[in-house]
Design an enzyme around this catalytic site. Structure first.
Site, PDB file in Angstrom:
ATOM      1  N   ASP A  16      43.716  35.579  27.456  1.00 44.42           N
ATOM      2  CA  ASP A  16      44.842  34.696  28.054  1.00 44.42           C
ATOM      3  C   ASP A  16      44.622  34.901  29.484  1.00 44.42           C
ATOM      4  O   ASP A  16      44.944  36.166  29.861  1.00 44.42           O
ATOM      5  CB  ASP A  16      46.072  34.837  27.664  1.00 44.42           C
ATOM      6  CG  ASP A  16      47.196  33.683  27.860  1.00 44.42           C
ATOM      7  OD1 ASP A  16      46.619  32.882  28.768  1.00 44.42           O
ATOM      8  OD2 ASP A  16      48.251  33.874  27.573  1.00 44.42           O
ATOM      9  N   ASP A 112      42.463  27.934  29.637  1.00 42.69           N
ATOM     10  CA  ASP A 112      42.756  29.295  30.172  1.00 42.69           C
ATOM     11  C   ASP A 112      42.644  30.321  28.951  1.00 42.69           C
ATOM     12  O   ASP A 112      43.127  31.493  29.216  1.00 42.69           O
ATOM     13  CB  ASP A 112      43.758  29.676  31.085  1.00 42.69           C
ATOM     14  CG  ASP A 112      44.852  28.753  30.404  1.00 42.69           C
ATOM     15  OD1 ASP A 112      45.047  28.403  29.320  1.00 42.69           O
ATOM     16  OD2 ASP A 112      46.100  29.112  31.058  1.00 42.69           O
ATOM     17  N   GLU A 113      42.527  30.087  27.765  1.00 42.11           N
ATOM     18  CA  GLU A 113      42.768  30.869  26.603  1.00 42.11           C
ATOM     19  C   GLU A 113      41.610  30.514  25.547  1.00 42.11           C
ATOM     20  O   GLU A 113      41.331  29.530  25.172  1.00 42.11           O
ATOM     21  CB  GLU A 113      44.143  30.897  25.984  1.00 42.11           C
ATOM     22  CG  GLU A 113      44.496  29.575  25.640  1.00 42.11           C
ATOM     23  CD  GLU A 113      45.964  29.705  24.781  1.00 42.11           C
ATOM     24  OE1 GLU A 113      46.156  30.765  24.339  1.00 42.11           O
ATOM     25  OE2 GLU A 113      46.878  28.789  25.116  1.00 42.11           O
TER      26      GLU A 113
END
Length: 419
Positions: A16, A112-113
């Protein structure tokens, strides 16, 4: 590629990125480091909302979805920037390339993860060393911090990555669930939103431990099959696989946009619906697909959100038909309260190859004629620009050259998919 295998001893990472948009901007412009920074939709007019913010800004009380005026009141020296999606997309690509060098079992879930399964790799011998090396490589190569959760399944890995930020590495074992997760409030559990939490609170479920121990029949009465699923997660049980191909599956294509200010302006709202449909149509064409259900999402100023849909007899894939249904749904269900967000999606998707097998001769001939005209229009538009052809209805309307506003997370996943 098949999903990762199921066994009791898998090693799953959840990666993350910390304050991703703000971190990318700080990497691009180091003078922003250590300062309260927020990415916002319309900073010039101070009517937009905060998309994300740095830890320095969060320390002053700035939160995601907070109106700009409120954020500036809490943090007068807040630096506001418009989002640069091309920059974020490029950084995300580089990060997922690094993950793919460790294992082919990488599953992005947003820009983003993502998850990765290192069980059957040489890196499984020492997961902590692997996590530290990956974290440092992303930091040194891109100047972007991340947190990593390590666990035997996806749910626990996700919960672990949230425990230490920024630059945290957390191992969460199933035997530690009772000690570490059960005391947490249900609102803190991944997969439980505000409304679900309220329902759980109504039957005296306040903590993850309460959920884990509740009678499953009561949970299913309250939440349906999701009640049992959430209880399993609360007990550390999650059999979902890390599936690199999951990003290729689609049942719907949608686009949504938060307005720079709450609006009751019909012209503005209809213009936004036009833009959202433009984007949906473009992505539908890219997939050579069509859908049978149109859905709209309306989020009001008080964050109350409604979704309404209409199932059609035939598959559709073009702007005119999607727009007709979307406008009809909006006009029927908008209560005239100020709108904060609009979304349009085409659902019950199928590839045109499969649809073609279902068409009778007359339907096919009609569609074929329409397709030939649309191909010609597309070619002219591509060669001469979007202003070369306009419909009779819109010929006096101004044409905008800017890209339509999009649901950026879905666009990112489209990029990640293999052609």
């Amino acid at each position: 590629m098949q999903p990762s295998k199921v066994n009791k001893h898998r090693i799953i990472f959840h990666i993350d990125m910390n304050c991703f948009y703000a971190s990318v901007e700080m990497a691009h412009n180091p003078s922003l480091k250590g300062k309260p920074l927020a990415i916002a939709g319309n900073p010039e007019e101070r009517k937009g909302i905060i998309v994300t913010s740095s830890y320095e800004a969060r320390g002053k009380g700035v939160k995601t979805t907070m109106p700009i005026w409120q954020a500036k009141k809490l943090c007068p020296d807040l630096i506001l920037m418009r989002p640069n999606f091309d920059r974020y997309r490029a950084a995300s690509r580089e990060i997922f390339k690094m993950l793919a060098e460790i294992t082919p079992y990488v599953q992005p879930v947003s820009i983003d993860e993502g998850y990765m399964d290192i069980t059957d790799t040489i890196y499984a011998k020492d997961p902590l060393v692997t996590a530290n090396q990956l974290q440092q490589r992303i930091l040194s190569g891109l100047d972007i911090p991340c947190s990593i959760g390590i666990a035997p399944n996806k749910f626990l890995a996700k919960m672990a990555s949230d425990m230490k930020k920024p630059l945290g590495i957390t191992v969460l074992r199933k035997r530690e669930v009772e000690k570490l997760l059960w005391p947490m409030s249900v609102e803190e559990m991944y997969g439980i939103g505000e409304k679900t939490a309220q329902k759980l609170n109504s039957i005296e479920i306040k903590t993850i431990g309460d959920l884990a121990k509740k009678n499953v029949y009561e949970l299913k009465q309250l939440l349906g099959v999701n009640g049992e699923r959430l209880q399993n997660r609360a007990n550390g049980i999650d059999n979902r696989l890390v599936d690199p191909e999951a990003v290729h599956d689609f049942k719907s294509i949608g686009s949504s946009q938060t307005l720079p200010h709450d609006s009751t302006d019909v012209t503005e709202l209809m213009q936004l619906i036009h833009e959202l449909v433009d984007n949906v149509e473009r992505r539908v064409k890219r997939k050579e697909a069509a859908g049978k259900t149109v859905q709209i999402t309306i989020r009001y100023h008080d964050r109350k959100t409604i979704t309404r849909s209409k199932k059609l007899y035939n598959y559709i894939d073009n702007h005119r038909e999607i727009l007709f249904v979307a406008k009809e749904l909006f006009e029927q269900h908008w209560n005239e309260a100020p709108v904060r967000l609009l979304g349009v999606s085409l659902q019950d998707m199928e590839t045109k190859r499969n649809i073609g097998e279902q068409l009778d001769l007359f339907t096919y001939e009609a569609i074929e004629k329409k397709e030939k005209l649309k191909v010609t229009v597309d070619k002219l538009t591509k060669k001469y620009g979007s202003n070369i052809i306009t419909s009779q209805k819109n010929k006096n309307e101004s044409q905008e050259n800017q890209q339509p506003r999009t649901s950026f997370q879905k666009d990112f996943l489209d990029d990640y998919k293999k052609p």
